[in-house]
Design an enzyme around this catalytic site. Structure first.
Site, mmCIF file in Angstrom:
data_model
loop_
_atom_site.group_PDB
_atom_site.id
_atom_site.type_symbol
_atom_site.label_atom_id
_atom_site.label_comp_id
_atom_site.label_asym_id
_atom_site.label_seq_id
_atom_site.Cartn_x
_atom_site.Cartn_y
_atom_site.Cartn_z
ATOM 1 N N ASP A 148 27.110 -11.084 17.289
ATOM 2 C CA ASP A 148 26.879 -11.683 18.604
ATOM 3 C C ASP A 148 27.872 -12.825 18.827
ATOM 4 O OD1 ASP A 148 25.891 -12.963 20.831
ATOM 5 O OD2 ASP A 148 23.875 -13.264 20.014
ATOM 6 N N GLY A 185 24.966 -7.464 29.750
ATOM 7 C CA GLY A 185 25.833 -7.374 28.573
ATOM 8 C C GLY A 185 26.172 -8.727 27.981
ATOM 9 N N ASP A 204 27.989 -11.049 29.162
ATOM 10 C CA ASP A 204 27.910 -12.091 30.185
ATOM 11 C C ASP A 204 26.500 -12.712 30.208
ATOM 12 O OD1 ASP A 204 28.538 -13.643 32.388
ATOM 13 O OD2 ASP A 204 28.778 -11.981 33.788
HETATM 14 P P1 ADP Z 1 32.018 -5.017 30.655
HETATM 15 O O1 ADP Z 1 31.233 -5.115 31.944
HETATM 16 O O2 ADP Z 1 33.311 -5.805 30.700
HETATM 17 O O3 ADP Z 1 32.177 -3.626 30.183
HETATM 18 P P2 ADP Z 1 29.820 -5.507 28.752
HETATM 19 O O4 ADP Z 1 29.158 -6.793 28.455
HETATM 20 O O5 ADP Z 1 29.002 -4.441 29.408
HETATM 21 O O6 ADP Z 1 31.138 -5.865 29.613
HETATM 22 O O7 ADP Z 1 30.408 -4.892 27.415
HETATM 23 C C1 ADP Z 1 31.575 -5.352 26.773
HETATM 24 C C2 ADP Z 1 31.378 -5.261 25.264
HETATM 25 O O8 ADP Z 1 30.610 -6.396 24.841
HETATM 26 C C3 ADP Z 1 30.620 -4.024 24.785
HETATM 27 O O9 ADP Z 1 31.252 -3.531 23.605
HETATM 28 C C4 ADP Z 1 29.229 -4.583 24.451
HETATM 29 O O10 ADP Z 1 28.591 -3.841 23.430
HETATM 30 C C5 ADP Z 1 29.619 -5.962 23.936
HETATM 31 N N1 ADP Z 1 28.546 -6.974 23.875
HETATM 32 C C6 ADP Z 1 27.349 -7.014 24.504
HETATM 33 N N2 ADP Z 1 26.669 -8.122 24.142
HETATM 34 C C7 ADP Z 1 27.456 -8.801 23.263
HETATM 35 C C8 ADP Z 1 27.319 -10.011 22.514
HETATM 36 N N3 ADP Z 1 26.213 -10.778 22.591
HETATM 37 N N4 ADP Z 1 28.343 -10.380 21.697
HETATM 38 C C9 ADP Z 1 29.470 -9.643 21.613
HETATM 39 N N5 ADP Z 1 29.654 -8.501 22.283
HETATM 40 C C10 ADP Z 1 28.668 -8.083 23.102
#
Ligand code: ADP
Length: 166
Positions: A10, A32, A34
């Site tokens: 994370d 996600g 964000d």
């Molecule tokens: P986007 O809309 O740019 O595709 P997402 O958040 O949906 O962004 O996904 C981008 C990547 O971040 C994915 O590989 C997802 O699994 C990952 N992700 C989601 N939560 C976390 C987190 N807490 N820390 C790191 N990576 C994350």
């Protein structure tokens, strides 16, 4: 060029100078990574983001880290995948380039990136990861000493590991 590390987990837990947020154009939070960053940083991050008035795809803006262990958040907006012929590769490169540049302009030493656009935005990770790695490797001398790729899931981790030969 900063040294490159790979980490599975994370991104909100990392104590680095900046974590990068894969944000949307509004910069007002989303799902996600964000959502996770806003939850961990607390409501003052949203207050600071509101004043930024959004962000264009491929561009980046910096805020403080608030309650995060990271000192700053660099918000960048990745392209939504729509088949690959809508400038997605170039826009994704810009996200990495502009985030690195912003970190360097602020004299930061360490930065952590999520896999931008490869979640909800649907960019294939096999195509996105080489772009991400190339942009770090092409980044010249600056204050940046370390760049960490943070992979949330093992499938993403496997792709990065292969490319980085780790
Ligand atoms: P986007 O809309 O740019 O595709 P997402 O958040 O949906 O962004 O996904 C981008 C990547 O971040 C994915 O590989 C997802 O699994 C990952 N992700 C989601 N939560 C976390 C987190 N807490 N820390 C790191 N990576 C994350």
């Amino acid at each position: 060029m900063p040294s490159i590390e790979l980490y599975q987990g994370d991104i909100t837990q990392l104590a680095v100078d900046a974590i990068v947020n894969a944000a949307n154009n509004s910069l007002l939070g989303g799902g996600g990574v964000d959502g996770a960053i806003h939850r961990a940083a607390g409501p003052d991050l949203l207050v600071e983001c509101r004043a930024l008035k959004g962000c264009e795809t491929g561009q980046a803006k910096i805020t403080k880290g608030h309650r995060l262990k990271a000192k700053h958040v660099i918000h960048t907006v990745g392209p939504v995948w729509s088949g690959g012929s809508r400038n997605e590769d170039e826009l994704l490169s810009l996200c990495y380039k502009n985030s690195l540049q912003l970190a360097a302009q602020n004299g930061l030493h360490s930065i952590a990136f999520p896999s931008i656009s490869t979640g909800v935005y649907g960019f294939p990770v096999e195509r996105a990861a080489p772009i991400a790695v190339r942009e770090i490797r092409n980044f010249g001398e600056s204050s940046l000493e370390k760049a960490i790729f943070v992979c949330f899931d093992s499938a993403t981790m496997d792709v990065y590991r292969k490319i980085l030969k780790l």
